[in-house]
Design a protein around this motif. Structure first.
Motif, PDB file in Angstrom:
ATOM      1  N   GLU A  20      78.735   9.554  18.563  1.00 56.93           N
ATOM      2  CA  GLU A  20      79.721  10.586  18.222  1.00 56.93           C
ATOM      3  C   GLU A  20      79.200  11.982  18.573  1.00 56.93           C
ATOM      4  O   GLU A  20      79.973  12.866  18.940  1.00 56.93           O
ATOM      5  CB  GLU A  20      80.091  10.518  16.738  1.00 56.93           C
ATOM      6  CG  GLU A  20      80.953   9.313  16.382  1.00 56.93           C
ATOM      7  CD  GLU A  20      82.237   9.240  17.204  1.00 56.93           C
ATOM      8  OE1 GLU A  20      82.935  10.270  17.337  1.00 56.93           O
ATOM      9  OE2 GLU A  20      82.528   8.144  17.725  1.00 56.93           O
ATOM     10  N   LYS A  23      79.807  12.538  22.269  1.00 57.18           N
ATOM     11  CA  LYS A  23      81.222  12.867  22.525  1.00 57.18           C
ATOM     12  C   LYS A  23      81.523  14.309  22.128  1.00 57.18           C
ATOM     13  O   LYS A  23      82.238  15.020  22.825  1.00 57.18           O
ATOM     14  CB  LYS A  23      82.134  11.915  21.742  1.00 57.18           C
ATOM     15  CG  LYS A  23      82.180  10.513  22.287  1.00 57.18           C
ATOM     16  CD  LYS A  23      83.103   9.652  21.444  1.00 57.18           C
ATOM     17  CE  LYS A  23      83.029   8.198  21.875  1.00 57.18           C
ATOM     18  NZ  LYS A  23      83.828   7.331  20.994  1.00 57.18           N
ATOM     19  N   GLU A  24      80.967  14.731  20.997  1.00 53.62           N
ATOM     20  CA  GLU A  24      81.208  16.101  20.529  1.00 53.62           C
ATOM     21  C   GLU A  24      80.600  17.125  21.488  1.00 53.62           C
ATOM     22  O   GLU A  24      81.217  18.156  21.776  1.00 53.62           O
ATOM     23  CB  GLU A  24      80.617  16.278  19.123  1.00 53.62           C
ATOM     24  CG  GLU A  24      81.001  17.588  18.492  1.00 53.62           C
ATOM     25  CD  GLU A  24      80.486  17.737  17.064  1.00 53.62           C
ATOM     26  OE1 GLU A  24      80.293  18.900  16.649  1.00 53.62           O
ATOM     27  OE2 GLU A  24      80.267  16.716  16.381  1.00 53.62           O
ATOM     28  N   VAL A  26      80.089  16.735  24.708  1.00 49.95           N
ATOM     29  CA  VAL A  26      80.906  16.747  25.922  1.00 49.95           C
ATOM     30  C   VAL A  26      82.179  17.566  25.687  1.00 49.95           C
ATOM     31  O   VAL A  26      82.534  18.421  26.508  1.00 49.95           O
ATOM     32  CB  VAL A  26      81.246  15.311  26.381  1.00 49.95           C
ATOM     33  CG1 VAL A  26      82.302  15.324  27.481  1.00 49.95           C
ATOM     34  CG2 VAL A  26      79.984  14.601  26.865  1.00 49.95           C
ATOM     35  N   SER A  27      82.858  17.342  24.557  1.00 45.76           N
ATOM     36  CA  SER A  27      84.093  18.098  24.319  1.00 45.76           C
ATOM     37  C   SER A  27      83.807  19.580  24.110  1.00 45.76           C
ATOM     38  O   SER A  27      84.610  20.433  24.478  1.00 45.76           O
ATOM     39  CB  SER A  27      84.877  17.517  23.138  1.00 45.76           C
ATOM     40  OG  SER A  27      84.198  17.741  21.936  1.00 45.76           O
ATOM     41  N   ARG A  28      82.653  19.913  23.583  1.00 52.69           N
ATOM     42  CA  ARG A  28      82.286  21.310  23.329  1.00 52.69           C
ATOM     43  C   ARG A  28      81.916  22.053  24.610  1.00 52.69           C
ATOM     44  O   ARG A  28      82.266  23.215  24.789  1.00 52.69           O
ATOM     45  CB  ARG A  28      81.063  21.316  22.404  1.00 52.69           C
ATOM     46  CG  ARG A  28      81.070  22.369  21.348  1.00 52.69           C
ATOM     47  CD  ARG A  28      79.752  22.394  20.591  1.00 52.69           C
ATOM     48  NE  ARG A  28      79.879  21.848  19.251  1.00 52.69           N
ATOM     49  CZ  ARG A  28      78.932  21.944  18.336  1.00 52.69           C
ATOM     50  NH1 ARG A  28      77.780  22.541  18.603  1.00 52.69           N
ATOM     51  NH2 ARG A  28      79.112  21.435  17.140  1.00 52.69           N
ATOM     52  N   LEU A  30      81.865  20.672  28.179  1.00 51.05           N
ATOM     53  CA  LEU A  30      82.368  20.302  29.505  1.00 51.05           C
ATOM     54  C   LEU A  30      83.358  21.300  30.101  1.00 51.05           C
ATOM     55  O   LEU A  30      83.196  21.691  31.265  1.00 51.05           O
ATOM     56  CB  LEU A  30      82.969  18.893  29.481  1.00 51.05           C
ATOM     57  CG  LEU A  30      83.471  18.376  30.828  1.00 51.05           C
ATOM     58  CD1 LEU A  30      82.330  18.301  31.842  1.00 51.05           C
ATOM     59  CD2 LEU A  30      84.119  17.012  30.662  1.00 51.05           C
ATOM     60  N   PRO A  31      84.383  21.758  29.363  1.00 48.91           N
ATOM     61  CA  PRO A  31      85.335  22.683  30.009  1.00 48.91           C
ATOM     62  C   PRO A  31      84.675  23.941  30.575  1.00 48.91           C
ATOM     63  O   PRO A  31      84.983  24.362  31.692  1.00 48.91           O
ATOM     64  CB  PRO A  31      86.321  23.029  28.882  1.00 48.91           C
ATOM     65  CG  PRO A  31      86.238  21.862  27.951  1.00 48.91           C
ATOM     66  CD  PRO A  31      84.805  21.414  28.002  1.00 48.91           C
TER      67      PRO A  31
END
Length: 198
Positions: A20, A23-24, A26-28, A30-31
């Motif tokens: 988890e 995943k966090e 990457v979401s934090r 990556l953009p």
């Protein structure tokens, strides 16, 4: 008092192999990494490769990360910039494609005519950015697209704030000139051909 690094706890969890936490992260991150790499490189596929390499560095570093010298986000931007520089150096022999594409971040879709106009403006800006010298492009991307302060951007570029401001000034001048030239070229392309006199 120095503000605590918001990524330290997450890095520790990644170091403990928590799915988890990965995943966090990457979401934090990556953009912003994709936006940075795509604007510097002008190529969506290369930007994805750079982001992937940056995340590999995170996984390798997470378990051993020690706060103190730099914030994690600053280190990650520096890693991404260095990976972009490596790619730009490798491609110096080959010209940049005329058809420069930027990664589109998911947004509510505008009307088709608005999208067409926006695509044209994005392509013009991408071409203008690609025409800048590497350091000027980096300064513009860090300040305007990554929204870093002058102090943060200068630290990432390893230059003084005054040197950054000088780079930004030259970059803005070059962007204005390039955009004006491309607008003039578009205007001339739309003019009807002159009729010959008999």
């Amino acid at each position: 008092m120095k503000e605590p690094d918001p990524d330290i706890e997450l890095l520790a969890r990644i170091g403990n192999n928590e799915p988890e936490a990965v995943k966090e992260m990457v979401s934090r991150k990556l953009p912003r990494l994709l936006a940075l790499a795509s604007r510097l490189l002008g190529d969506a596929e290369e930007a994805r490769d750079v982001a992937q390499e940056s995340f590999l560095r995170i996984w390798k570093t997470a378990g051993n990360w020690r706060s103190g010298h730099a914030r994690f986000d600053t280190w990650l931007h520096r890693v991404t910039l260095n990976l972009c520089y490596d790619r730009m150096r490798r491609r110096k022999e080959t010209p940049l494609d005329d058809d420069v594409r930027l990664i589109e971040i998911a947004d509510p879709a505008p009307a088709p005519h608005e999208q067409c106009q926006a695509d044209g403006q994005n392509a013009q800006m991408a071409a203008a950015l690609a025409a800048l010298p590497d350091r000027q492009r980096e300064a513009i991307v860090l300040q305007y697209y990554q929204e870093l302060s002058n102090t943060e951007a200068a630290a990432l570029m390893e230059i003084s704030v005054e040197a950054l401001e000088s780079l930004l000034s030259r970059a803005r001048r070059n962007l204005r000139r390039h955009l004006a030239e491309s607008a003039l070229a578009v205007t001339e392309d739309k003019r009807p051909p002159r009729r010959g006199t008999r």
